[in-house]
Design an enzyme around this catalytic site. Structure first.
Site, PDB file in Angstrom:
ATOM      1  N   LEU A 190       0.811  -1.209   0.000  1.00 42.69           N
ATOM      2  CA  LEU A 190       0.000   0.000   0.000  1.00 42.69           C
ATOM      3  C   LEU A 190       0.848   1.265   0.000  1.00 42.69           C
ATOM      4  O   LEU A 190       0.370   2.344  -0.351  1.00 42.69           O
ATOM      5  CB  LEU A 190      -0.924   0.007   1.222  1.00 42.69           C
TER       6      LEU A 190
ATOM      7  N   GLY B  99      10.199   1.663   6.002  1.00 41.90           N
ATOM      8  CA  GLY B  99       9.800   0.308   5.640  1.00 41.90           C
ATOM      9  C   GLY B  99       8.640   0.371   4.662  1.00 41.90           C
ATOM     10  O   GLY B  99       8.660   1.146   3.715  1.00 41.90           O
TER      11      GLY B  99
ATOM     12  N   ASP C 262       4.883  15.792  10.497  1.00 39.11           N
ATOM     13  CA  ASP C 262       5.045  15.372   9.099  1.00 39.11           C
ATOM     14  C   ASP C 262       3.692  15.345   8.393  1.00 39.11           C
ATOM     15  O   ASP C 262       3.346  14.392   7.699  1.00 39.11           O
ATOM     16  CB  ASP C 262       5.708  13.997   9.039  1.00 39.11           C
TER      17      ASP C 262
END
Length: 372
Positions: free
Chosen positions: A38, A44, A153
């Site tokens: 996705l 990661g 973020d």
């Protein structure tokens, strides 16, 4: 304020300690059917998964052990869990474990994807959808601030979408989140959305984390949604687009905006000048947007332009700037007096109606993965 920050730090420390005692290594293939990827980044990747026992679909976030510590992984999971009760923050499953190479935790699945994927270059998204996004993001940011935290973020890629009209969106990814008042000495987040105080930060001086950092990113996001462009590459005077914005903001008459801002209605320009105040101490709270919901945010209607295959969702405003797309750069980087609740209730149902049937901040015990 200081006591709130101290209390949340204490709570997070306790959560990290608790989860560390329950963290076990498992064979992910034994308990999950893994599907498509996705998303991925420096941390990661995120993979679609089905719990073999319950059939529950979820998003598993795999965090590379070689690039992240167990402490930071548990802290991110703790922050996500702490905030997941809010309807506009991604729901967090009580599923977390480690494998040989990764640290993993599960979150609810957003069927449409992220907000970035909906933006048409040079067009944006429909005005009503922009307003719905603005109200929901503002709602979530107020909640995050009340908890003494800063996301750090905020960007369209970290806002997940549950329907294409954006009646229901959720903020995700708390890997960079900090307790308000924390001193940082290096930049974090994505440069297009970084506040100027972070861009100008020195290692020796550091920067005290404050919710105004999220508000700045929020303002940039709204601009991108309205126009399909980014107002600048970096909030630094070396950037022509940003330099012109600063000159305009410092002009008290505010009657000659840079070209990039001329299609934004004058009243909405004032909203942006609050959200994007250069001096963070003068920056508006995220709830500032609620005062402007009833007015027009676009001078021109969105046309039916379709994104060309392979074209990036947001492109730069200035022809003097690099043709490198925002997407490519992002792939390599890693209390207001107005009550939001009362304001939402007073708005027209056509603008803010949500499909809350997909909301899930916590998963019931029977839906948890049995790894025992």
């Amino acid at each position: 304020m200081a006591s709130i920050a101290h209390n949340v730090e204490h709570v997070l420390d306790r959560m990290v300690s608790f989860y560390s005692q329950r963290l076990r290594q498992v064979d992910v293939q034994k308990y999950f059917l893994l599907g498509k990827e996705l998303g991925k980044g420096g941390y990661g990747r995120v993979i679609l998964a089905n719990d073999k026992k319950t059939g529950q679909r979820m998003a598993l976030k795999f965090i590379d052990k070689s690039r992240n510590s167990q402490e930071s992984y548990l802290r991110e999971f703790s922050i996500a869990s702490l905030l997941s009760s809010h309807p506009n923050i991604i729901g967090c499953f009580e599923v977390f474990f480690k494998t040989t190479f990764n640290l993993v935790f599960a979150q609810e699945l957003a069927p449409v994807g992220d907000l970035f994927s909906l933006i048409i270059p040079h067009v944006g998204i429909p005005e009503d959808a922009v307003k719905r996004c603005a109200v929901q993001i503002s709602n979530a940011l107020e909640f995050i601030a009340e908890k003494g935290l800063v996301h750090m973020d905020l960007k369209p890629e970290n806002i997940l979408v549950f329907d294409k009209e954006c009646h229901f969106i959720k903020i995700t990814d708390f890997g960079f989140a900090k307790v308000r008042g924390t001193v940082i000495r290096s930049m974090c987040g994505s440069k297009y959305y970084m506040a100027p105080e972070m861009c100008a930060m020195t290692i020796s001086g550091g920067l005290v984390v404050d919710g105004s950092i999220d508000v700045w990113a929020f303002g940039v996001i709204i601009y991108c949604l309205l126009t399909g462009k980014s107002p600048w590459r970096l909030a630094s005077l070396d950037d022509d687009g940003y330099k012109r914005f600063v000159e305009w903001q410092n002009n008290v008459k505010m009657n000659n905006p840079p070209e990039a801002w001329r299609k934004i209605p004058t009243k909405i320009q004032r909203m942006f000048n609050g959200l994007l105040a250069i001096d963070y101490s003068k920056r508006s709270p995220s709830t500032k947007v609620l005062k402007y919901i009833r007015g027009s945010w676009k001078e021109e209607p969105v046309d039916s332009a379709k994104r060309k295959e392979g074209e990036d969702p947001i492109e730069m405003n200035s022809s003097e700037q690099s043709e490198d797309s925002l997407a490519s750069h992002l792939s390599t980087s890693q209390s207001s007096s107005v009550s939001i609740t009362s304001t939402l209730n007073s708005m027209s149902s056509s603008l803010l109606t949500r499909n809350t049937s997909g909301s899930q901040s916590k998963i019931s015990p029977e839906a948890e993965v049995d790894i025992g």
